[in-house]
Design an enzyme around this catalytic site. Structure first.
Site, PDB file in Angstrom:
ATOM      1  N   ARG A  25       0.824  -1.208   0.000  1.00 33.20           N
ATOM      2  CA  ARG A  25       0.000   0.000   0.000  1.00 33.20           C
ATOM      3  C   ARG A  25       0.861   1.261   0.000  1.00 33.20           C
ATOM      4  O   ARG A  25       0.344   2.359  -0.077  1.00 33.20           O
ATOM      5  CB  ARG A  25      -0.893   0.027   1.247  1.00 33.20           C
ATOM      6  CG  ARG A  25      -1.944  -1.056   1.240  1.00 33.20           C
ATOM      7  CD  ARG A  25      -3.290  -0.497   1.654  1.00 33.20           C
ATOM      8  NE  ARG A  25      -4.292  -1.535   1.635  1.00 33.20           N
ATOM      9  CZ  ARG A  25      -4.862  -2.044   2.732  1.00 33.20           C
ATOM     10  NH1 ARG A  25      -4.518  -1.587   3.929  1.00 33.20           N
ATOM     11  NH2 ARG A  25      -5.778  -2.982   2.629  1.00 33.20           N
ATOM     12  N   GLU A  37      -1.160  -8.597  -5.412  1.00 36.42           N
ATOM     13  CA  GLU A  37      -2.516  -9.065  -5.703  1.00 36.42           C
ATOM     14  C   GLU A  37      -2.529 -10.540  -6.093  1.00 36.42           C
ATOM     15  O   GLU A  37      -3.427 -11.274  -5.712  1.00 36.42           O
ATOM     16  CB  GLU A  37      -3.155  -8.214  -6.812  1.00 36.42           C
ATOM     17  CG  GLU A  37      -3.531  -6.814  -6.358  1.00 36.42           C
ATOM     18  CD  GLU A  37      -4.482  -6.809  -5.171  1.00 36.42           C
ATOM     19  OE1 GLU A  37      -5.283  -7.741  -5.030  1.00 36.42           O
ATOM     20  OE2 GLU A  37      -4.400  -5.881  -4.348  1.00 36.42           O
ATOM     21  N   LEU A  80       3.347 -21.210  -0.800  1.00 37.02           N
ATOM     22  CA  LEU A  80       2.158 -20.374  -1.040  1.00 37.02           C
ATOM     23  C   LEU A  80       1.049 -21.161  -1.742  1.00 37.02           C
ATOM     24  O   LEU A  80      -0.109 -20.771  -1.706  1.00 37.02           O
ATOM     25  CB  LEU A  80       2.512 -19.168  -1.925  1.00 37.02           C
ATOM     26  CG  LEU A  80       2.943 -17.881  -1.232  1.00 37.02           C
ATOM     27  CD1 LEU A  80       3.255 -16.811  -2.269  1.00 37.02           C
ATOM     28  CD2 LEU A  80       1.877 -17.371  -0.271  1.00 37.02           C
ATOM     29  N   TYR A  82      -0.944 -23.141  -5.061  1.00 32.47           N
ATOM     30  CA  TYR A  82      -1.507 -22.667  -6.349  1.00 32.47           C
ATOM     31  C   TYR A  82      -0.369 -22.167  -7.250  1.00 32.47           C
ATOM     32  O   TYR A  82      -0.289 -20.993  -7.586  1.00 32.47           O
ATOM     33  CB  TYR A  82      -2.560 -21.584  -6.120  1.00 32.47           C
ATOM     34  CG  TYR A  82      -3.725 -22.057  -5.302  1.00 32.47           C
ATOM     35  CD1 TYR A  82      -4.794 -22.721  -5.890  1.00 32.47           C
ATOM     36  CD2 TYR A  82      -3.746 -21.871  -3.926  1.00 32.47           C
ATOM     37  CE1 TYR A  82      -5.860 -23.197  -5.125  1.00 32.47           C
ATOM     38  CE2 TYR A  82      -4.804 -22.346  -3.153  1.00 32.47           C
ATOM     39  CZ  TYR A  82      -5.850 -23.003  -3.771  1.00 32.47           C
ATOM     40  OH  TYR A  82      -6.887 -23.461  -3.009  1.00 32.47           O
ATOM     41  N   TYR A 120     -10.695  -8.809 -11.815  1.00 35.51           N
ATOM     42  CA  TYR A 120     -10.426  -8.199 -10.512  1.00 35.51           C
ATOM     43  C   TYR A 120      -8.992  -7.653 -10.436  1.00 35.51           C
ATOM     44  O   TYR A 120      -8.773  -6.496 -10.055  1.00 35.51           O
ATOM     45  CB  TYR A 120     -10.666  -9.210  -9.365  1.00 35.51           C
ATOM     46  CG  TYR A 120      -9.883  -8.784  -8.163  1.00 35.51           C
ATOM     47  CD1 TYR A 120     -10.227  -7.607  -7.491  1.00 35.51           C
ATOM     48  CD2 TYR A 120      -8.741  -9.463  -7.761  1.00 35.51           C
ATOM     49  CE1 TYR A 120      -9.465  -7.140  -6.439  1.00 35.51           C
ATOM     50  CE2 TYR A 120      -7.975  -8.999  -6.715  1.00 35.51           C
ATOM     51  CZ  TYR A 120      -8.341  -7.845  -6.057  1.00 35.51           C
ATOM     52  OH  TYR A 120      -7.576  -7.372  -5.033  1.00 35.51           O
ATOM     53  N   CYS A 192     -16.178  -5.961   7.920  1.00 39.83           N
ATOM     54  CA  CYS A 192     -17.312  -6.734   7.394  1.00 39.83           C
ATOM     55  C   CYS A 192     -16.843  -8.168   7.147  1.00 39.83           C
ATOM     56  O   CYS A 192     -16.859  -8.678   6.024  1.00 39.83           O
ATOM     57  CB  CYS A 192     -17.838  -6.083   6.115  1.00 39.83           C
ATOM     58  SG  CYS A 192     -19.474  -6.696   5.705  1.00 39.83           S
ATOM     59  N   CYS A 202     -18.648  -0.141  12.362  1.00 40.88           N
ATOM     60  CA  CYS A 202     -18.604   0.026  10.897  1.00 40.88           C
ATOM     61  C   CYS A 202     -18.957   1.466  10.513  1.00 40.88           C
ATOM     62  O   CYS A 202     -20.010   1.982  10.903  1.00 40.88           O
ATOM     63  CB  CYS A 202     -19.580  -0.941  10.239  1.00 40.88           C
ATOM     64  SG  CYS A 202     -19.619  -0.752   8.450  1.00 40.88           S
ATOM     65  N   CYS A 208     -26.155   0.395   5.117  1.00 43.16           N
ATOM     66  CA  CYS A 208     -26.114  -1.056   4.905  1.00 43.16           C
ATOM     67  C   CYS A 208     -27.501  -1.688   5.068  1.00 43.16           C
ATOM     68  O   CYS A 208     -28.090  -1.660   6.150  1.00 43.16           O
ATOM     69  CB  CYS A 208     -25.133  -1.660   5.909  1.00 43.16           C
ATOM     70  SG  CYS A 208     -25.044  -3.448   5.808  1.00 43.16           S
TER      71      CYS A 208
HETATM   72  S1  SF4 Z   1     -22.895  -2.670   8.908  1.00 43.06           S
HETATM   73 FE1  SF4 Z   1     -23.063  -3.806   7.005  1.00 43.06          FE
HETATM   74  S2  SF4 Z   1     -21.198  -3.294   5.901  1.00 43.06           S
HETATM   75 FE2  SF4 Z   1     -20.867  -2.717   8.016  1.00 43.06          FE
HETATM   76  S3  SF4 Z   1     -19.910  -4.519   8.972  1.00 43.06           S
HETATM   77 FE3  SF4 Z   1     -22.111  -4.681   9.307  1.00 43.06          FE
HETATM   78  S4  SF4 Z   1     -22.821  -5.946   7.633  1.00 43.06           S
HETATM   79 FE4  SF4 Z   1     -20.809  -5.173   7.039  1.00 43.06          FE
END
Ligand code: SF4
Length: 357
Positions: A25, A37, A80, A82, A120, A192, A202, A208
């Site tokens: 990062r 990645e 590692l 794979y 991705y 999450c 959160c 959410c």
């Molecule tokens: S509020 Fe929603 S996005 Fe946040 S941790 Fe809980 S389930 Fe995940």
């Protein structure tokens, strides 16, 4: 979801305060981002960090990697798993050098033409390195997006994938998409989380749907569990003088490109080994006549859908010549470290090394 600007503000403020300081990062270098990645696919952050640092110390640039020998790349990748990831890294590095003059492309379509780079990974490289608003959906963001949207159907179906990729695109701001993508992944990885998400801390709980409806424990829909099959294999270290026989696993085998002692499945339970069957099978596969020695270890591991009991057995070559058609090498225990081995192959090699000292 409505009100993206508020969502962005809360998420980015949380990210600035709470994100983990990870080596990949601290850079916008697409090469480093790409390596991290690929390593992070199927592997945890904690396990990846030492591999990442060793790999970058040995191959600090795409040119250095493109010039590498596959054995050395696999040796650094050892443990590692794979291993096709490591082989694709090497192929992609060569393609970047040969077709793109050593410069990583920033276009996600072009990135996806490189071996081992899917949608991705292309999105991660394009957004983290070049700040291009490229969407990403991986394990952590898949779970996060499902919960934010309250998406209860199968997220891995084609309809589910469409819903999630569309959301991943819509949620990105025009400025700073790379940092937002990193914040989304970090939130998925640390808050999450799969079991018992930490909704109390959160930053985006007000946005959410799963939190509002109390459905966090059933969203996302779980994959059906793999049914594991128990099998028994033997790994036979055949000794000739001070050396043991290694074989490079061919392309059509598990661990293609890695080296291993002779290994094959045997019938029956994990308690008994029929030595007559072993010597016959060794003769058939190698051309060598052996005398079986003792079993020095029994290792348990799992590969794909197999739960494997591996019996590690020593043997002495009595006669015979090695059959052609395989890549064989007689190797002293002190030289085992030059060869990339599977995790169980390495454990067996270390036991033999210890016994030879
Ligand atoms: S509020 Fe929603 S996005 Fe946040 S941790 Fe809980 S389930 Fe995940």
């Amino acid at each position: 979801m409505k009100n993206f600007p508020t969502f962005h503000r809360k998420l980015l403020a949380w990210y600035a305060d709470s994100a983990r300081d990870l080596p990949w990062r601290r850079t916008h270098d697409p090469y480093r981002i790409w390596i991290s990645e690929i390593m992070l696919q199927q592997t945890t952050v904690v396990a990846v960090i030492p591999y990442f640092e060793r790999f970058l110390a040995r191959f600090p640039s795409v040119d250095a990697l493109a010039a590498a020998d596959e054995t050395n790349v696999l040796r650094l990748w050892e443990g590692l798993g794979y291993y096709s990831r490591a082989k694709n890294l090497l192929r992609a590095a060569k393609a970047v050098v040969e077709k793109h003059h050593g410069q990583f492309p920033s276009d996600i379509e072009v990135l996806q033409t490189l071996p081992g780079i899917g949608r991705y990974t292309a999105g991660a490289i394009a957004s983290f390195a070049f700040d291009i608003p490229a969407p990403i959906v991986e394990a952590n963001t898949l779970r996060l997006y499902c919960r934010l949207l309250g998406y209860q159907s199968d997220p891995r179906s084609s309809v589910g994938q469409k819903v999630l990729w569309t959301f991943a695109e819509a949620v990105l701001p025009k400025t700073g998409p790379g940092r937002l993508n990193q914040a989304l992944m970090e939130l998925g990885a640390t808050v999450c989380i799969p079991k018992e998400p930490r909704c109390g801390i959160c930053p985006v709980s007000a946005h959410c749907h799963a939190f509002r409806d109390g459905t966090q424990s059933v969203v996302p829909q779980q994959k059906s569990k793999k049914v594991m099959t128990a099998i028994t294999e033997v790994s036979i270290a055949i000794r000739r003088g001070p050396k043991y026989l290694l074989r490079r696993c061919p392309l059509n085998e598990r661990w293609a490109g890695l080296w291993d002692f002779l290994r094959f499945e045997i019938a029956g339970d994990s308690k008994s080994v029929d030595t007559a069957h072993l010597t016959d099978t060794v003769r058939e596969r190698t051309g060598l006549i052996i005398e079986c020695g003792s079993q020095i270890a029994e290792l348990k591991h799992a590969v794909t859908r197999y739960r494997i009991t591996l019996k590690c057995i020593t043997a002495i070559r009595q006669d015979g010549r090695l059959k052609s058609g395989n890549d064989w090498k007689w190797v002293k225990p002190a030289d085992f470290q030059k060869y990339p081995l599977s995790v169980t192959g390495r454990r067996f090699a270390e036991l033999l090394q210890r016994d030879s000292m």
